[in-house]
Design an enzyme around this catalytic site. Structure first.
Site, PDB file in Angstrom:
ATOM      1  N   LYS A  54      17.337  35.272  62.606  1.00 44.56           N
ATOM      2  CA  LYS A  54      18.531  34.739  62.324  1.00 44.56           C
ATOM      3  C   LYS A  54      19.157  34.585  63.589  1.00 44.56           C
ATOM      4  O   LYS A  54      19.635  35.519  64.347  1.00 44.56           O
ATOM      5  CB  LYS A  54      19.386  35.858  61.583  1.00 44.56           C
ATOM      6  CG  LYS A  54      20.915  35.355  61.379  1.00 44.56           C
ATOM      7  CD  LYS A  54      21.686  36.193  60.336  1.00 44.56           C
ATOM      8  CE  LYS A  54      23.043  35.912  60.046  1.00 44.56           C
ATOM      9  NZ  LYS A  54      23.896  36.902  59.269  1.00 44.56           N
ATOM     10  N   THR A  73      25.671  37.850  50.955  1.00 39.46           N
ATOM     11  CA  THR A  73      26.280  37.054  50.898  1.00 39.46           C
ATOM     12  C   THR A  73      26.216  35.983  49.868  1.00 39.46           C
ATOM     13  O   THR A  73      27.048  35.424  49.374  1.00 39.46           O
ATOM     14  CB  THR A  73      26.658  36.283  52.149  1.00 39.46           C
ATOM     15  OG1 THR A  73      27.198  37.179  53.207  1.00 39.46           O
ATOM     16  CG2 THR A  73      27.304  34.911  52.434  1.00 39.46           C
ATOM     17  N   TYR A 120      34.623  39.012  52.973  1.00 42.48           N
ATOM     18  CA  TYR A 120      34.492  38.868  51.873  1.00 42.48           C
ATOM     19  C   TYR A 120      33.317  40.127  51.293  1.00 42.48           C
ATOM     20  O   TYR A 120      33.051  40.798  51.959  1.00 42.48           O
ATOM     21  CB  TYR A 120      33.492  37.574  51.342  1.00 42.48           C
ATOM     22  CG  TYR A 120      32.444  37.394  52.164  1.00 42.48           C
ATOM     23  CD1 TYR A 120      31.324  38.149  51.673  1.00 42.48           C
ATOM     24  CD2 TYR A 120      32.704  36.663  53.168  1.00 42.48           C
ATOM     25  CE1 TYR A 120      30.205  37.777  52.609  1.00 42.48           C
ATOM     26  CE2 TYR A 120      31.345  36.258  54.099  1.00 42.48           C
ATOM     27  CZ  TYR A 120      30.301  36.944  53.669  1.00 42.48           C
ATOM     28  OH  TYR A 120      29.225  36.730  54.517  1.00 42.48           O
ATOM     29  N   GLU A 141       2.535  44.095  83.464  1.00 40.11           N
ATOM     30  CA  GLU A 141       2.114  45.119  84.626  1.00 40.11           C
ATOM     31  C   GLU A 141       0.708  45.865  84.121  1.00 40.11           C
ATOM     32  O   GLU A 141       0.663  46.291  82.978  1.00 40.11           O
ATOM     33  CB  GLU A 141       3.232  46.083  84.790  1.00 40.11           C
ATOM     34  CG  GLU A 141       4.204  45.627  85.010  1.00 40.11           C
ATOM     35  CD  GLU A 141       4.801  44.906  86.304  1.00 40.11           C
ATOM     36  OE1 GLU A 141       4.057  45.332  87.343  1.00 40.11           O
ATOM     37  OE2 GLU A 141       5.461  43.840  86.274  1.00 40.11           O
ATOM     38  N   THR A 176      21.532  38.031  54.573  1.00 42.19           N
ATOM     39  CA  THR A 176      20.974  37.266  55.629  1.00 42.19           C
ATOM     40  C   THR A 176      20.700  38.435  57.206  1.00 42.19           C
ATOM     41  O   THR A 176      19.861  38.248  57.738  1.00 42.19           O
ATOM     42  CB  THR A 176      21.708  36.089  56.215  1.00 42.19           C
ATOM     43  OG1 THR A 176      23.153  36.521  56.498  1.00 42.19           O
ATOM     44  CG2 THR A 176      21.776  35.076  55.186  1.00 42.19           C
ATOM     45  N   ASP A 177      21.792  39.380  56.950  1.00 39.91           N
ATOM     46  CA  ASP A 177      21.712  40.182  58.270  1.00 39.91           C
ATOM     47  C   ASP A 177      20.178  40.846  58.411  1.00 39.91           C
ATOM     48  O   ASP A 177      19.852  41.237  59.583  1.00 39.91           O
ATOM     49  CB  ASP A 177      22.715  41.255  58.072  1.00 39.91           C
ATOM     50  CG  ASP A 177      24.015  40.654  58.400  1.00 39.91           C
ATOM     51  OD1 ASP A 177      24.003  39.505  59.018  1.00 39.91           O
ATOM     52  OD2 ASP A 177      25.080  41.199  58.255  1.00 39.91           O
TER      53      ASP A 177
HETATM   54  C1  SIN Z   1      24.956  37.633  54.668  1.00 35.89           C
HETATM   55  O1  SIN Z   1      24.239  37.790  53.845  1.00 35.89           O
HETATM   56  O2  SIN Z   1      25.194  36.532  55.322  1.00 35.89           O
HETATM   57  C2  SIN Z   1      25.554  38.952  55.473  1.00 35.89           C
HETATM   58  C3  SIN Z   1      25.917  40.104  54.522  1.00 35.89           C
HETATM   59  C4  SIN Z   1      24.331  40.612  54.301  1.00 35.89           C
HETATM   60  O3  SIN Z   1      23.443  40.526  55.091  1.00 35.89           O
HETATM   61  O4  SIN Z   1      24.244  41.233  53.214  1.00 35.89           O
END
Ligand code: SIN
Length: 331
Positions: free
Chosen positions: A166, A13, A27, A289, A93-94
């Site tokens: 995240k 992103t 997007y 356990e 970010t993913d």
């Molecule tokens: C992001 O970057 O926030 C989402 C898309 C990605 O992880 O490439």
């Protein structure tokens, strides 16, 4: 001479582009190249001598082991390069926390490696990418960031790769370190560390990273998400398909329903490495356990299931035993 910082662009992103500047979803991720990213933040030139290279242009949910290994290879080369003082990676970010953790496992130098990203595309009103990139360069160029492993910098906060996750689906403050918090901040340009990072690179990081450079893929390791009434059939499917490692994301302190536990214990007897992690976001997975110990399951400690999966993939790649994995998790 200023610090020489290399920017590796992976897409995401931070390099996203939307037709409407009010849009923060829908997007195209990874559409904007590294030259354009840098041109949008001329202030980085006052901080360091920056140069950029495009390593990928992907939406990070689509990252594969082949691309992760390409990133490991390139970072390894740059860690060894005498003319590079620090590395900044722009990433979606993913899966940012996964790439950060993988690189941290095999980080063998005191050179800063900083990963950043953004929650809003570069075309958005109030895009967060430009300041995140500037802050990431500030951290990578700061001597205080040396010998701290891989750092994640977003939203003015500095996190260690091992601890960060995240947490929120869309908020700009999504990256958090639930067990212990951020280790530092970038306050109006000033880099501050509150705590030492938990260093998680492996003692053999140099040789392991070298081994990984000749590989094109990583062993298949699924994460099986624990739930009520789990009869363990996906464990069986994994073993039947030749899987050599499983991360079981159990409940609470890595608790596993009895039938799934029996299947996992049978899998260990067939040579499968099993890590017991948790679907809970906070806390660690410790001894529970007695039957888990007897079966030979390894508790994930502070690692979330996605990071435990990468640890297991690396372990299987280099032929590490369950005992070695236990030791790695203590680091
Ligand atoms: C992001 O970057 O926030 C989402 C898309 C990605 O992880 O490439």
């Amino acid at each position: 001479m200023g610090k020489r910082i290399r920017i590796l662009a992976m897409g995401g992103t931070i390099a996203g582009s939307a037709a409407d500047s009010a849009a923060t979803t829908g997007y195209q991720a990874g559409a904007v190249g590294v030259a354009e990213l840098l041109a949008a933040v001329p202030q980085v030139r006052a901080v360091a001598e920056v140069s950029g290279e495009q390593l990928a242009t992907i939406d990070s949910k689509d990252i594969t082991a082949a691309v992760q290994l390409q990133m490991v290879r390139r970072v390894r080369e740059l860690l060894l390069a005498a003319d590079v003082d620090g590395i900044v990676i722009t990433h979606g970010t993913d899966t940012l926390e996964e790439s950060a953790y993988l690189l941290d496992l095999v980080h063998f130098a005191d050179k800063p490696v900083v990963i950043t990203g953004a929650m809003r595309p570069s075309t958005a009103l109030s895009a967060d990418g430009p300041l995140n990139l500037l802050d990431a360069v500030r951290v990578a160029a700061d001597d205080k960031a040396r010998d701290r492993g891989v750092l994640v910098v977003l939203n003015n906060a500095i996190h260690s790769a091992q601890a960060v996750t995240k947490l929120a689906t869309m908020a700009v403050e999504t990256f958090q370190s639930p067990n212990g918090g951020a280790i530092g901040a970038v306050n109006d340009g000033e880099v501050v560390f509150y705590h030492n990072s938990q260093l998680h690179h492996l003692p053999q990081a140099l040789s392991i990273s070298e081994k990984l450079t000749s590989q094109q893929e990583l062993p298949y390791v699924p994460i099986l998400y624990g739930h009520s009434d789990d009869d363990g059939r996906l464990v069986k499917v994994t073993v039947d398909q030749g899987g050599k490692g499983i991360v079981y994301a159990g409940m609470g302190n890595g608790s596993i329903p009895a039938q799934a536990e029996a299947e996992l214990a049978a899998a260990v007897k067939q040579g499968v490495l099993v890590i017991r992690a948790s679907s809970s976001a906070l806390g660690m997975v410790a001894k529970a356990e007695e039957s888990y110990e007897q079966a030979g399951f390894v508790a994930s400690g502070c690692l979330n299931p996605r990071k435990a999966r990468l640890l297991l993939q690396v372990a299987l790649s280099v032929g590490a035993s369950a005992a070695a994995v236990k030791n790695w998790l203590k680091i």
